[in-house]
Write an enzyme that holds these catalytic residues in place. Structure first.
Site, mmCIF file in Angstrom:
data_model
loop_
_atom_site.group_PDB
_atom_site.id
_atom_site.type_symbol
_atom_site.label_atom_id
_atom_site.label_comp_id
_atom_site.label_asym_id
_atom_site.label_seq_id
_atom_site.Cartn_x
_atom_site.Cartn_y
_atom_site.Cartn_z
ATOM 1 C CG HIS A 1 -2.195 0.741 1.029
ATOM 2 N ND1 HIS A 1 -2.228 2.071 0.701
ATOM 3 C CD2 HIS A 1 -3.494 0.348 1.131
ATOM 4 C CE1 HIS A 1 -3.485 2.476 0.628
ATOM 5 N NE2 HIS A 1 -4.281 1.439 0.883
ATOM 6 C CD GLU B 1 -4.802 -0.211 -2.146
ATOM 7 O OE1 GLU B 1 -5.314 -1.136 -1.470
ATOM 8 O OE2 GLU B 1 -5.332 0.912 -2.269
#
Length: 393
Positions: free
Chosen positions: A191, A354
């Site tokens: 992330h 992501e």
């Protein structure tokens, strides 16, 4: 108390490391590795990347990921934006905080408004202190033992591992998870939040002037009125707000369009979307990555560009339109209070990408993604392989 527990855990880890396993971190709690054209730092908390330096077109080293100056700040952060973290054991949303597996109904933590689970709740993997199991000059490995139901609604023991490796101008992320005792949801990602100007651009401190492309992503997962994936898969129309497949365009190219506000969920503008990667011969259970980049991001101001390669069938991305103003400080390596803005990350100040399987796949078995999101004993090891290649011109 949380920060004291974190410091105590780090102190214990440091003692073990000094006794001969791996070298200790620096005074900020960070481990730094490097290779030609790239240097990066990491911490055990959430196995996060905290700094990533690459040269811009003039050779100036820029720290192009968001984060904090010290490791302790990550554990103390009340907003918890998952800066650079490994969220898990099931990344992103679970609608209505519940799912069914093998005829059993499980209930997960409602930590995402109004009633869903985000990144497996507030004891997910991005809230844990991982073990450092190996460090060398260009690589670091973290491991985690995730006990049954340590995150609400997540059965079975899972062993997690992430290895970060640097090669010339390249960052390689290898994330693994192995379900040892019970079938369980398992979907992991990294992330990182990107800012390719490192907040040094005096004319624009957002990513709206960054150019983004996703050439194999012509479909997106549709959202309902409360920002939950509703099971519908939509074609992304050419020249539409979410069209980054027909040609690259600036992240803010459609900021004045009528659909900008609420584009991928109510309440804010820009992007917080999930897309598929439609590419031939893809098998997410094999570690091989695409031979072509599935996404690219570039800043014309710094000249820095990354090309992302992945073995996953999709990714989520956000332009940080939900970031509160004047709350998240900018790191000293990005100018801190003396940065191009007021010293805080602005709304639209970053882009997170992501790579993962289809978001909320366990809520929508009709998609056929359960074999890639549910693992148990004998199902092999879950693997997410991500490669970023950097350049500047």
């Amino acid at each position: 108390m949380k920060s004291l527990a974190f410091i105590g855990t780090l102190a214990f880890s440091w003692l073990a490391l000094v006794q001969g396993k791996v070298p200790p971190p620096d005074s900020d709690g960070k481990y730094t590795i490097q290779a030609p054209g790239i240097k990066a730092s990491f911490i055990p908390y959430s196995a996060a990347v905290t700094n990533l330096f690459v040269p811009d077109r003039n050779g100036t080293q820029r720290d192009i990921v968001l984060g904090y100056d010290t490791a302790v700040e990550y554990a103390e952060d009340k907003i918890h934006p998952n800066y650079g973290a490994i969220p898990g054991r099931y990344a992103n949303r679970i609608a209505n905080a519940t799912y069914e597996l093998d005829g059993v109904r499980y209930y997960t933590e409602r930590n995402n408004q109004p009633n869903s689970t985000m990144h497996s709740g507030t004891n997910g993997w991005s809230y844990r202190v991982w073990n450092v199991t190996n460090v060398c000059h260009d690589s670091i490995t973290f491991s985690l033992r995730d006990e049954p139901f340590s995150s609400k609604g997540m059965p079975g023991l899972v062993l997690g591992r992430v290895t970060y490796t640097l090669k010339p101008n390249t960052w390689i992320i290898s994330i693994e998870g192995e379900a040892k005792t019970h079938r369980t949801p398992l979907m992991l990602t990294n992330h990182a939040y990107w800012q390719l100007d490192a907040f040094a651009n005096p004319f624009n401190d957002t990513v709206l002037n960054h150019t983004f492309s996703m050439p194999f992503s012509k479909r997106q997962l549709a959202y309902d009125s409360v920002a939950e994936v509703n099971g519908t898969i939509l074609e992304i129309p050419k020249y539409g707000i979410n069209d980054f497949w027909s040609s690259p365009k600036q992240v803010g190219a459609n900021a004045s369009a009528a659909g900008w506000i609420g584009n991928c969920g109510p309440g804010f503008g820009g992007y917080d979307c999930a897309v598929t990667i439609d590419h031939d011969h893809l098998d997410p259970k094999k570690p091989q990555v695409y031979s072509e980049p599935v996404a690219s991001l570039r800043s014309e101001w710094s000249g820095i560009q990354w090309d992302m390669y992945s073995n996953q069938a999709g990714f989520a991305f956000t332009s940080c339109g939900f970031f509160p103003k004047d709350v998240l400080p900018i790191k000293k390596t990005q100018g801190g209070p003396d940065s191009a803005n007021d010293g805080f990350v602005p709304t639209y100040g970053c882009l997170a990408v992501e790579p993962q399987d289809w978001t909320s796949g366990i809520d929508h078995p009709q998609w056929g993604r359960l074999p890639y999101q549910i693992y148990g004993p004998g199902d092999g090891v879950y693997r997410n392989e991500i490669v970023y290649k950097f350049s500047a011109s």
